[in-house]
Design an enzyme around this catalytic site. Structure first.
Site, short mmCIF file in Angstrom:
data_model
loop_
_atom_site.label_atom_id
_atom_site.label_comp_id
_atom_site.label_asym_id
_atom_site.label_seq_id
_atom_site.Cartn_x
_atom_site.Cartn_y
_atom_site.Cartn_z
N GLU A 96 -6.15 -4.93 -7.21
CA GLU A 96 -6.42 -4.23 -5.67
C GLU A 96 -6.97 -5.15 -4.80
OE1 GLU A 96 -9.03 -0.57 -3.79
OE2 GLU A 96 -8.63 -0.78 -6.00
N ARG B 44 1.03 -1.59 0.03
CA ARG B 44 -0.20 0.13 -0.20
C ARG B 44 1.09 1.18 -0.02
NH1 ARG B 44 -4.70 2.63 1.44
NH2 ARG B 44 -4.77 4.13 3.01
N SER C 192 -6.87 0.61 0.36
CA SER C 192 -6.78 -0.06 -0.73
C SER C 192 -5.20 -0.50 -0.88
CB SER C 192 -7.00 1.14 -1.91
OG SER C 192 -8.39 1.28 -2.08
N SER D 56 -13.07 -3.61 -10.06
CA SER D 56 -12.80 -2.43 -9.95
C SER D 56 -12.65 -1.99 -11.32
CB SER D 56 -11.27 -2.59 -9.66
OG SER D 56 -10.48 -1.56 -9.80
#
Length: 325
Positions: A235, A174, A197, A228
């Site tokens: 993700e 991340r 996310s 997505s």
């Protein structure tokens, strides 16, 4: 935001150092434009898991969603955009192929919610900012949080996708822009505070931030690639109630702060708050504690008083019914 080539090199070259690096460092471009914030248990986060009230929440969604559309234009616009995309994908597929097989219980609203969250729009930023503050009190959530539908649908969608997944925990990455997180140190227990996310791909995560970079071992996050707007990002979405242990951190003179987290479990302060309020409006009810499985303070006090009274009286079986709380 794309990271300059030099920053990419820094991200790759900065190694994990033992312990928390405490030092005085020179002012860099990152220090000027980024904000430092603690990484802790995010006590103001709204962290409802809706345990025991999924059916009631689903039944309440049509009216709730309609009222939130009227109160929140960003949400209404984001939902409309995502709904159009969902219908198009259902009819024609996408450039990345057809929709993935959905797990049992996964509905169109879940797909639209995930698309709305991942779209390139103001929605996900405003939503997460609201999530991080909505748990400051029950009243704040009930009267000032206009993303109740989206919060519920994302939470349930992740639960369904996770149950459908063949493997359990996974390593994700991340990148964060604009914030340099400051954890208490190795061994601390933390939460990410909102829906976080992350990506299965290190390089993809680097494109999203140059201020803090996380390596996360998550057990409650679920891959949402097929739902997505940007499937190539691979993700994984992590819910706000997952808890982590800080394994290690580094604070280089330049480049991103690096934080490594390992999943511990989950912790919530709230549970089924909207349904509790809805049922209380229609008749007398006892709300109890927001946290599932705990006894309210008022109930505990009542039990104590009844125990003291009953202990001073002759045994009476009829009085035993009064001890139910």
């Amino acid at each position: 935001m794309k990271i300059p080539a030099m920053m990419s090199l820094l991200l790759v070259s900065v190694g994990l150092r033992d312990g928390v690096q405490v030092q005085s460092y020179s002012i860099s471009q990152l220090d000027i434009f980024s904000q430092e914030t603690p990484l802790d248990m995010a006590p103001a986060s709204f962290d409802d898991q809706y345990a025991g009230c999924l059916a009631d929440m689903t039944a309440a969604l049509p009216d709730l969603n309609h009222s939130e559309f009227q109160a929140n234009k960003v949400y209404a616009d984001g939902w409309a955009q995502a709904n159009n995309q969902w219908q198009e994908r259902r009819a024609w597929g996408s450039v990345w192929g057809s929709l993935p097989p959905s797990p049992p219980g996964f509905r169109d609203e879940h797909g639209v919610a995930l698309l709305a969250y991942t779209a390139n729009s103001p929605l996900h930023k405003e939503f997460n900012a609201a999530v991080r503050e909505a748990g400051r009190s029950r009243a704040h959530y009930l009267h000032h949080f206009s993303f109740k539908t989206l919060h519920f649908l994302l939470t349930e969608a992740l639960q369904l996708l996770r149950s459908h997944r063949s493997r359990g925990c996974q390593q994700v990455y991340r990148g964060v822009h604009g914030l340099r997180f400051r954890p208490a140190g190795p061994g601390a227990t933390v939460r990410l505070g909102g829906f976080a996310s992350a990506s299965l791909k290190n390089v993809a995560a680097q494109q999203f931030g140059e201020d803090t970079f996380f390596g996360i071992w998550t057990c409650l996050g679920a891959p949402i690639r097929g739902y997505s707007f940007f499937p190539e990002e691979e993700e994984v979405l992590i819910p706000p109630f997952e808890t982590f242990q800080v394994i290690n951190t580094s604070r280089p003179t330049q480049g991103p702060a690096r934080i490594y987290l390992r999943a511990l479990g989950k912790r919530s302060t709230y549970n089924c708050e909207y349904i509790k309020e809805k049922k209380c409006r229609s008749g007398p009810c006892w709300l109890g504690s927001s946290a599932p499985g705990s006894i309210s303070a008022s109930c505990s006090l009542l039990l104590l008083l009844l125990f003291l009274v009953l202990s001073a009286l002759p045994e009476n079986p009829g009085l035993q019914q009064l001890t139910r709380c």
